[in-house]
Scaffold this active site. Structure first.
Site, PDB file in Angstrom:
ATOM      1  CG  ASP A 248      -2.098  -1.013   0.913  1.00 32.20           C
ATOM      2  OD1 ASP A 248      -1.905  -2.115   1.080  1.00 32.20           O
ATOM      3  OD2 ASP A 248      -3.105  -0.353   0.509  1.00 32.20           O
ATOM      4  CG  ASN A 258       0.146  -5.449   1.571  1.00 31.03           C
ATOM      5  OD1 ASN A 258      -0.346  -4.888   1.031  1.00 31.03           O
ATOM      6  ND2 ASN A 258       0.168  -6.998   1.495  1.00 31.03           N
ATOM      7  CE  LYS A 259      -5.774  -5.324   4.534  1.00 31.68           C
ATOM      8  NZ  LYS A 259      -6.502  -4.184   5.393  1.00 31.68           N
TER       9      LYS A 259
HETATM   10  O1  MRU Z   1      -7.655  -2.855   2.920  1.00 31.88           O
HETATM   11  P1  MRU Z   1      -7.572  -3.290   1.662  1.00 31.88           P
HETATM   12  O2  MRU Z   1      -8.206  -4.459   1.302  1.00 31.88           O
HETATM   13  O3  MRU Z   1      -7.544  -2.212   0.702  1.00 31.88           O
HETATM   14  O4  MRU Z   1      -5.857  -3.817   1.529  1.00 31.88           O
HETATM   15  C1  MRU Z   1      -5.285  -4.030   0.282  1.00 31.88           C
HETATM   16  C2  MRU Z   1      -4.123  -4.531   0.122  1.00 31.88           C
HETATM   17  O5  MRU Z   1      -3.477  -4.715   1.538  1.00 31.88           O
HETATM   18  C3  MRU Z   1      -3.363  -4.878  -0.982  1.00 31.88           C
HETATM   19  O6  MRU Z   1      -2.322  -5.966  -0.810  1.00 31.88           O
HETATM   20  C4  MRU Z   1      -2.595  -3.864  -1.419  1.00 31.88           C
HETATM   21  O7  MRU Z   1      -3.523  -2.481  -1.633  1.00 31.88           O
HETATM   22  C5  MRU Z   1      -2.037  -4.004  -2.718  1.00 31.88           C
HETATM   23  S1  MRU Z   1      -3.268  -4.272  -3.936  1.00 31.88           S
HETATM   24  C6  MRU Z   1      -2.833  -4.347  -5.465  1.00 31.88           C
END
Ligand code: MRU
Length: 359
Positions: A248, A258-259
């Site tokens: 992110d 990231n998540k």
């Molecule tokens: O909370 P989210 O579902 O928006 O989180 C998304 C992620 O963590 C993805 O791995 C990240 O945005 C990369 S998407 C190509």
């Protein structure tokens, strides 16, 4: 490629539609977002999600504001769009694509406004709207091309038959095009690589279970769903050859948010001697962030942990919760960072600077 049927965001005839990801996998419904407030709500509630997709939705949100403007001159128009920008920027804090895309829209507006020249306001209004839509379409086209390029580069790191563990959803639902971390999976699928994908369920919002499993099954990819806590067991059993995740926001030293749960996976991968690859389009790199400590981490409502996806509440009323939506994977845990411009390896600060400076 079967993923081409998945269009998380469409702007047609001046109208914005998104595939409502909160309804998947049970229902595939495109909803219309009619205003900046609709777009803000859709991003906040994860109807549209994934860093590149959030950026694109926000760019189209600016287009909606532009079309709806009641301004009578350029100054008034720019003022209204600046308010729209602020509202959209407040939707979610971590994915830098949101701010990068909004920054591009504002920069384009400034250039258009400077060069607005003569003619009546009606003509100028048309030109401003057209220019902003072109910028949003470039963000889409560049995003699609970046996904393809990352897919090719990522595939070069993998071998046929590998077991690949992924977290959250970094596929066609999360970006324009074939996704980031799932891009090599889609290309491999076309070319007979026979990957076996393990999708973490991704607590608490279950993007892995609801979204990654859905889109990979739809494309005929061999995908197995596991709970987040099963990753170590899968690695120990020899089921996993590499871990692929999205990002992110990447700091310039290579720390990547990231998540939530990604950092733990990276630590596990290191412990089990497996490569951990982070897929990061350059639109997700924040050169203003020196380290992961500079990345704002979104805190979300504790109800997501206690009740959101359960038939009945699963935790005692009144329990304290802590629900960060993202974590930072330190650069020392990352084997390689795949961007559309090339693959960076440690030392990442140098590699990232080179990639960001290049072309
Ligand atoms: O909370 P989210 O579902 O928006 O989180 C998304 C992620 O963590 C993805 O791995 C990240 O945005 C990369 S998407 C190509």
């Amino acid at each position: 490629m079967k993923t081409s049927a998945i269009r998380p965001i469409a702007f047609e005839g001046g109208r914005l539609f998104v595939l409502d990801q909160t309804l998947l996998p049970g229902e595939e419904r495109h909803i219309e977002l009619k205003s900046v407030e609709d777009v803000r709500e859709a991003i906040r509630s994860l109807r549209v999600r994934g860093a590149p997709a959030i950026g694109l939705a926000a760019a189209y949100g600016v287009c909606l504001a532009a079309r709806a403007s009641r301004a009578r001159d350029v100054e008034g128009f720019c003022r209204e769009l600046s308010e729209a920008r602020e509202r959209l920027a407040g939707s979610r804090p971590t994915a830098v694509n949101l701010f990068q895309a909004l920054g591009r829209m504002v920069a384009r507006l400034s250039r258009l406004a400077e060069g607005a020249g003569g003619g009546g306001w009606a003509d100028m209004f048309e030109r401003l709207n057209e220019g902003l839509l072109l910028e949003a379409e470039s963000i889409r086209a560049e995003g699609e091309a970046a996904c393809l390029a990352m897919g090719e580069l990522g595939l070069g790191l993998l071998k046929p038959g590998m077991g690949l563990l992924t977290h959250c959803n970094a596929g066609a639902l999360a970006a324009p095009g074939i996704g980031t971390a799932l891009a090599p999976v889609y290309l491999g699928q076309e070319r007979g690589y026979g990957f076996r994908v393990f999708a973490d369920e991704t607590r608490p919002l279950l993007q892995g279970a609801r979204l990654t499993a859905w889109e990979l099954m739809r494309a005929g990819v061999d995908v197995t769903l596991i709970c987040d806590g099963m990753a170590a067991a899968a690695m120990r059993e020899g089921l996993v050859d590499a871990v692929l995740t999205g990002c992110d926001r990447l700091a310039r030293n290579g720390d990547g948010a990231n998540k939530i749960g990604t950092a733990g996976l990276a630590a596990l991968a290191k412990a089990y001697g497996l490569p951990f690859y982070m897929f990061v389009p350059t639109s997700t790199i924040d050169m203003a962030a020196a380290t992961g400590g500079d990345i704002p981490i979104e805190l979300r409502d504790g109800g997501e942990i206690c009740e959101l996806w359960y038939g009945r509440r699963m935790a005692p009323e009144g329990v304290k919760t802590w629900n960060p939506a993202f974590d930072v994977t330190e650069h020392g845990l990352i084997t390689a960072i795949v961007t559309e411009k090339g693959v960076a390896r440690p030392p990442f600060d140098r590699g990232i600077a080179e990639l960001m400076g290049a072309g």
